[in-house]
Write an enzyme that holds these catalytic residues in place. Structure first.
Site, PDB file in Angstrom:
ATOM      1  N   ASP A 184       0.824  -1.216   0.000  1.00 13.07           N
ATOM      2  CA  ASP A 184       0.000   0.000   0.000  1.00 13.07           C
ATOM      3  C   ASP A 184       0.848   1.251   0.000  1.00 13.07           C
ATOM      4  O   ASP A 184       2.021   1.230   0.388  1.00 13.07           O
ATOM      5  CB  ASP A 184      -0.911   0.015   1.246  1.00 13.07           C
ATOM      6  CG  ASP A 184      -0.095  -0.042   2.525  1.00 13.07           C
ATOM      7  OD1 ASP A 184       0.885  -0.824   2.576  1.00 13.07           O
ATOM      8  OD2 ASP A 184      -0.416   0.691   3.474  1.00 13.07           O
ATOM      9  N   GLU A 185       0.242   2.312  -0.454  1.00 12.73           N
ATOM     10  CA  GLU A 185       0.802   3.665  -0.342  1.00 12.73           C
ATOM     11  C   GLU A 185       2.270   3.765  -0.744  1.00 12.73           C
ATOM     12  O   GLU A 185       3.091   4.308  -0.005  1.00 12.73           O
ATOM     13  CB  GLU A 185       0.645   4.182   1.102  1.00 12.73           C
ATOM     14  CG  GLU A 185      -0.806   4.285   1.552  1.00 12.73           C
ATOM     15  CD  GLU A 185      -0.943   4.883   2.949  1.00 12.73           C
ATOM     16  OE1 GLU A 185      -1.733   5.819   3.110  1.00 12.73           O
ATOM     17  OE2 GLU A 185      -0.245   4.412   3.874  1.00 12.73           O
TER      18      GLU A 185
END
Lengths: 518, 518
Positions: free
Chosen positions: A321-322
């Site tokens: 993620d991210e």
């Protein structure tokens, strides 16, 4: 797992029921529909409960848990041994065993045994829980027992047919933003079992610290933890967490989030992170894992080989993620690699390139990995973004991926008042899609990210707010009455407090025994 | 209180300083302005600190607290005896007293004594704290001591001139919405002392429960508490709270909120509450205290006479907030009384009529009592409403009333992130008004109302958020740098954790010793 009750001198038999009576009668039913909350604050509410006014006593000196005839469990089944001890304690507290059998109640209105039937080829119960395991009958039984005005334990004749709506019911704890002492993790595993959670998603590392002591790469925690003695999880610690969870039917899915969220890895593993550039020279800061070096893949292969032996679950969580692409973009070597691979300016392709190469276990990833177009088998996608949630669920399941929902249940976001109601009201399957798509949503997770919680405040912040999620994931879709849930949850919260968990109050009121800590 | 340090063989003398060195030199100063956070995370920041690089060691086996020459305190001064024990423990933890004086450090770079000078006519220190008491020097001294790399205790030569900006620095806890076990109250008094709070505003009763055991009216708690054995404060409990607070220089101001917020009183005191009407007949529900009966005033006179002996502070808090007039309006007897008194339809006049008659002690009230036009002497008005706050402060002080500010510091309102910054940024004296008006604002209170907190979560929710308010009330108006405060508060929070208070984290990071509870 099934459970049968023996009362008086009768030996009972029942099938496909969690707690069952059979004595020739049909189910005794009060004649009028009971409200859910009449069921002694069962939480999460079982799929079917048929209660009656017929009550039986339980004597701490005579009651016993036994193995039902035909149960596959051997007498040495470690999980049952442990569960019997735990639930006896929950039900009776400290009491003296009555050695004088002559004082036996002859009236027959007494429950003498709970016969527990296990259907599993694993007689010694040495295996680890999986998606299909069920350890929850004893919890239900313990919730059915109540004290009369004299403190005597009673249970009403009750038929319970129970199974979870969703197979994956998880709690995410984050031991990187703040280190969580073992004691805190174990206490929360206890609370999870009380709420029939069956997955501990252990977000063990992140930018802030790397507390996992790796046998192959000890420098990761030696240099990347907050402190290499006091703020790490040794192999013995990890084993204890896994065993403690196993005894409670809880899987431990470790997350080692990469290629982003890895700043702390960089201290103990040279060249793992991407050097960021300002103009044509390195800026001295580092970005995500460097996806263009062979050394990265050698390291990751070795590291995740260790992880897959240390953590027995069939799944590991790879994160994904991210990922901030700006550092990759700044680095001329990465730019060159992008050109060679024909990725153009699409850095999500570079992330995909990296993610596809990491492990041979089944794995979970955050939704960005799907969003970026990675196509791999045996993957579970965890959907965590609240914006365009229904569309995302439609797309992920439409592509055939097994899905876990965590977006509505980020419990680190606190607010004034009874926010448990917001978590409770969520219906996970409102998105458009075929029945086949909806079946791909195998559960959800309550996530308590670690920026603002540590040993001082984690447990009361998690419970009973996570209990609301637990019922949503366990009980029938039609169980949605907030007022009824409130009445039961208030009592369930006091039950947790009496069992030693500092679960916070829902609103004004009191528990018979308040939490005895500070 | 003043404090002097003796180091090496020198006996020091100083005046009007909290911790002072004097050895013939002028203040040693590093030459460049130090940042506030360089001062070893002092919290709240003293009015003046002059630090130097000259360090002295402290030996647990030789260091002692002594009475300075000329100190008014007798050797039996109970408060100092108690404070010496407490602060020795904070500074040194568990260490062995060195009985062999020959091992004395001869180098002279050692602090041997802290001489504490008290200026008070009360040699035995049997009195109770008041607005002008000062018990904070030892806390500052303990915060100045640090460990070197070997764990040895050190203190740098430092001049501290200290006094609070506001005299009244309070924390409100509410033991009615949830009962707070004694242990929780005492732990929070400990934490208050660490933050130089000097008032415990004990909101002891409210609609939900009446836990105070009255000698004159035992039915109030017998029938109005959550449980008359487990959820009450006995006279011995109350005494212990007051004495524990006294030892820490903390006043205990009890609030028995009337005439509203009194539903729980009604169970144990017949005819105390107003019967509400539906049309021409009683509805069966009750409203605020009934202000038209002589029995009400007889009861209140007796009750508050007891309160004024049980609680030694010069002030009692009478409440007076949020009186719902609808029940009074519905009651024909009250309407008749209003006519007789010539109050017309102005029920605030009726409230004034009631409030003026209650006690002969100095008293505090919530702002509505002022808003409703009551005019009485020796009253402190507590301003709690955020709307039109500046106007209210202008009006209350304009009318000559001493004022306490709590509106910006309702700590029960939680939100995601670092809300301590909002509390910290408040400047209490921005309202328009003369200097004389501003001088009437004698302090403020951090209020943690009890709807959502009890023993399970109160302490970490209060600290270190209340620490932000503590510094605002103690330190100079110019101390407002959030980044500097952050650095100091992170360390102060860890200091509280090390002293056993489960203060929650401000953000990611760690303490050397994490909280050891769950």
């Amino acid at each position: 797992m099934g459970a049968l009750l023996k009362f008086g001198a009768l030996l009972l038999a029942a099938v496909a029921a969690c707690v069952a009576w059979e004595d020739g009668d049909v189910w005794d039913y009060d004649g009028h529909k009971l409200k859910d909350s009449d069921f002694l604050a069962l939480w999460p509410l079982p799929q079917k409960v048929q209660s009656s006014a017929v009550s039986f006593q339980l004597s701490a000196s005579r009651f016993q848990f036994t193995h039902a005839e035909g149960s596959s469990a051997g007498s040495d089944c470690s999980i049952l041994q442990n569960a019997f001890r735990r639930y006896f304690d929950y039900i009776f507290g400290f009491t003296k065993k009555d050695r004088d059998q002559r004082r036996r109640n002859a009236a027959g209105s007494e429950v003498l045994e709970l016969q527990v039937a296990i259907t599993s080829p694993d007689a010694e119960c040495d295996g680890f829980p999986s998606l299909t395991s069920d350890e929850s009958c004893l919890e239900t039984f313990s919730q059915l027992v109540y004290e009369d005005a004299y403190g005597a334990r009673n249970i009403n004749k009750t038929g319970v047919s129970d199974f979870p709506r969703f197979a994956h019911r998880g709690v995410l704890l984050d031991s990187s933003r703040h280190y969580l002492p073992l004691k805190v993790i174990l206490a929360n595993l206890e609370a999870m079992a009380m709420n029939k959670y069956n997955v501990f998603h252990w977000h063990i590392s992140d930018d802030q610290s790397f507390p996992y002591v790796s046998r192959m790469f000890p420098d990761l925690s030696q240099k990347g933890s907050y402190h290499p003695y006091t703020h790490v999880y040794t192999p013995a610690d990890v084993k204890m967490v896994i065993e403690f969870a196993r005894m409670r039917g809880i899987r431990v899915i470790a997350e080692f989030d990469t290629p982003g969220h890895t700043q702390s890895w960089g201290f103990g593993q040279k060249d793992l992170l991407t050097p960021c550039y300002t103009g044509s020279s390195p800026s001295g800061t580092y970005g995500p894992v460097n996806p263009i070096l062979n050394t990265t893949y050698d390291f990751m292969a070795g590291f995740f080989k260790e992880i897959s032996t240390v953590f027995p679950d069939a799944y590991v969580h790879l994160g994904g993620d991210e990922v901030d692409f700006s550092c990759w973009k700044s680095n001329p070597d990465i730019q060159k690699f992008m050109d060679q691979q024909g990725f153009g300016k699409d850095y999500s392709k570079l992330e995909s390139f990296y993610i596809q190469s990491s492990t041979d276990k089944g794995y979970m990833v955050w939704q960005e990995v799907f969003d970026n177009g990675v196509k791999v088998g045996w993957t579970v996608v965890e959907v965590w973004k609240s914006s365009e949630l229904e569309e995302e669920l439609y797309n992920v399941t439409g592509a055939g991926y097994t899905t876990i929902l965590s977006a509505p249940w980020y419990l680190d976001y606190i607010s004034y008042g009874q926010d448990w109601q917001n978590y409770y009201k969520v219906e996970p399957l409102t998105f458009k899609g075929t029945d086949a798509q909806k079946k791909l949503v195998i559960g959800g997770e309550a996530c308590l990210w670690g920026e603002y919680v540590d040993a001082s405040n984690l447990t009361p912040r998690l419970w009973p707010r996570a209990s609301a999620v637990a019922e949503r994931l366990w009980s029938d879709q039609g169980v949605r009455d907030i007022s009824d849930a409130y009445v039961r949850l208030v009592q369930h919260r006091c039950r947790m407090v009496e069992r030693g968990i500092p679960a916070e109050p829902l609103f004004t009121g009191y528990c018979r025994h308040e939490y005895s800590g500070v």
